[in-house]
Design an enzyme around this catalytic site. Sequence first.
Site, mmCIF file in Angstrom:
data_model
loop_
_atom_site.group_PDB
_atom_site.id
_atom_site.type_symbol
_atom_site.label_atom_id
_atom_site.label_comp_id
_atom_site.label_asym_id
_atom_site.label_seq_id
_atom_site.Cartn_x
_atom_site.Cartn_y
_atom_site.Cartn_z
ATOM 1 N N CYS A 135 0.802 -1.225 0.000
ATOM 2 C CA CYS A 135 0.000 0.000 0.000
ATOM 3 C C CYS A 135 0.832 1.271 0.000
ATOM 4 C CB CYS A 135 -0.970 -0.027 1.168
ATOM 5 S SG CYS A 135 -2.107 -1.411 1.015
ATOM 6 N N HIS A 267 -2.192 8.775 5.901
ATOM 7 C CA HIS A 267 -2.531 7.447 5.375
ATOM 8 C C HIS A 267 -3.919 7.072 5.903
ATOM 9 C CE1 HIS A 267 -1.669 3.682 3.446
ATOM 10 N NE2 HIS A 267 -1.741 2.984 4.562
ATOM 11 N N HIS A 304 -9.698 2.425 0.677
ATOM 12 C CA HIS A 304 -8.243 2.250 0.600
ATOM 13 C C HIS A 304 -7.907 1.780 -0.803
ATOM 14 C CE1 HIS A 304 -4.181 1.618 1.407
ATOM 15 N NE2 HIS A 304 -4.235 1.026 2.590
#
Lengths: 376, 341
Positions: A135, A267, A304
């Site tokens: 990620c 994030h 996400h």
Amino acid sequence: MTALILGGATLTSLGDGAATFTALLAGDAGPVPLAHGDPGRLRVTRGHHVPDGDPNTPFRASGWLTRCVREALDASAVDPARTRVACVVGSGLRELAAVELLDPRAVPVQRLHFAHAVRRAAPEIGEVVTVSNACSAGGHALALAQDMVELGDADAVVVAATDAMTESMLAMIGRVADEPTDRVRPFDAGRTGVLLGEGAAAFVIVAEGSHRPDQRGAALARVLATGLSCDAHHETAPSAEGIGRAMRDAYHRAGRRPRETGLVLAHGTGTALNDPTECAALRDVLVADGGDPLITGVKGAVGHTSGVAALTSLDVALRCLRTGRVPPITGLRTPLPEGKDLRLLIGEPAPTPGGLVQLDAFGFGGVNAVTLLERP
Amino acid sequence: MTGLVVTGWSSITAAGVGEAPPLEPLPAARVTDLFEEALPEESAPVLTGFDVRAHLGRKGTGSYDRATALATTACGEALKAGSVEVNDATRGRIGVVLGTTVGSFRSTSDYSRDTLVQEKPYLVNPLLFPNTVMNCAAGQAAIRHGLKGVNSTVAGGPLAFHQALRYAANALERGYADVMLVGCVEEYSPHRAWQTAAARRSGPTGEGTAVFVVERADAARRPGSTVQAEVLAVATAFGWGDAAADALAGCVLRVLREAGVTAGEVTAVATGDAQEYEPAARALGHRPERVTVSELYGQCDAATGGLSLGALLGRRLGGVALLTARTRDGGVGAALVRGPS
């Protein structure tokens, strides 16, 4: 040395970059019923899909990548036929969604690399490197792209990322949550976990000083540096120490101070572990240096986006700089105790602060990338 | 790119853990005895009897898939071979970059398959999910050996090792790390064996890993380190179809120019597949000795480039060697390596 972003293109569940930013400012975008697999069995009932038809179509991620690379080149007026252009693609899951169709004839292994998809956008692009760093892949790709233009390995680099949600990733988040998550609530005291998004993004960057005046428009932002670190701590659990090292590395590389940062694109995954850990690192590095940045994040609105996450945030950051407005953290109602002393943006948009912009991206494997930008 | 020096390395193939890849075909094992699933071949040059616990112990290794186990073991062996001290003063400056095709094809496929066939709720094991992320091996190697510098995974199939070398050169040149472990890995599994067969490639499917400790050629090195080879230059390019041969020849000319080496100094060419040799020889203007990994070790995909370099170093390479690579979608690469003088 620094680099400039000349143009870009983004795709999320909310549409292109402009549509995504508009929805973020409104603050009410959320997930839709899950269109993948069997939601009851996955124990994941909602997601942030790119609305482009059947999610079981193979090579959606490649298609989005092609589209974003083409649009980014057009927007920046960089012509790969006339100048040396390389491409760095970040991706967490690459074409795993295509592999999950379990048909080897449909998925030649070489199409799992993105060279094919990039060259469909621009056959003249020379080198295509795929960085598969979970990620934080987009942040690592940005670091490499900046290095390549500054070292003269290419005249321009298209830094891109793409990820489509997969059934295996959905099954994993379904297994780790106590109950199905209704929406991502980054930094909320009552957060219940993450939901997946998907999409792609691409930006054209050049070394500062090589930017020709005939290239259309002004640069969107100056990329100062990306700090990188590895926690070497746990495969999935984040570490404030490791994340803090990536932040410090970024400021050290840029020759700037953490207190100069006015805005952080966090994030912020809305998971039990990420959010307090990220708050601790922001406190250790930015607040400890006398900083008090405004903090926002996008995952409540777009989910996400895996390896794209850093570049999804980058597009929003560029729009914050251009429009002077910062969207609030969609889904955040009551800040978590660990974030009480931080300026987490709730409810309404705020004016874009001056100073630097920090982008955070962290991935499985403990791989961290923190990028610093400023107005060009 | 800045030149690199190799100050330690290790590889794992059917020849054994820590044994240099030999300049002869690896012994084939009866793979049909090793797997329950049907296979397209009876024997292949795979490593039998490899047990990660014998090298790294039981703790923490239970969730490793084979690719992760091979790479993490080889990283440890390379650190030892290079006498790299990993302590709190150095660990933040030691990074890892590994080349891969899709991580562990088996982990990815099995996990995905479980999501489709298990009863509700899907009985997939969240502890195994990290194995499906393609940077699993690099992350686990960092955890196991305490390496906190830049950590990356480059997915490029047979070109991945060349790309990983360039990534490492960049990370060192830009000050992200003082020491990089550069490696590549590919595991044998029925999944890969069938993929090789479906793509109608010649020869059996192979497996292996090779990991190299690299540092900048132009910077002060660790005390006590010994230079075992220099990586003088690496270049990658692209050519569709028939243009691939010209693109590869162009890469060879580029690395010669960048390294300041004359074609006559090149004494060996290590190729991933035999078709890479002609364009390389054309660019060189002569026909040096050829070593071809796929003929000796089977189709090793992402591990190919590292095993090429290991094979050359294992024979105490004298002079300069050229390492070439090619992917089926037109990617090509060349690297020039000089043995110890």
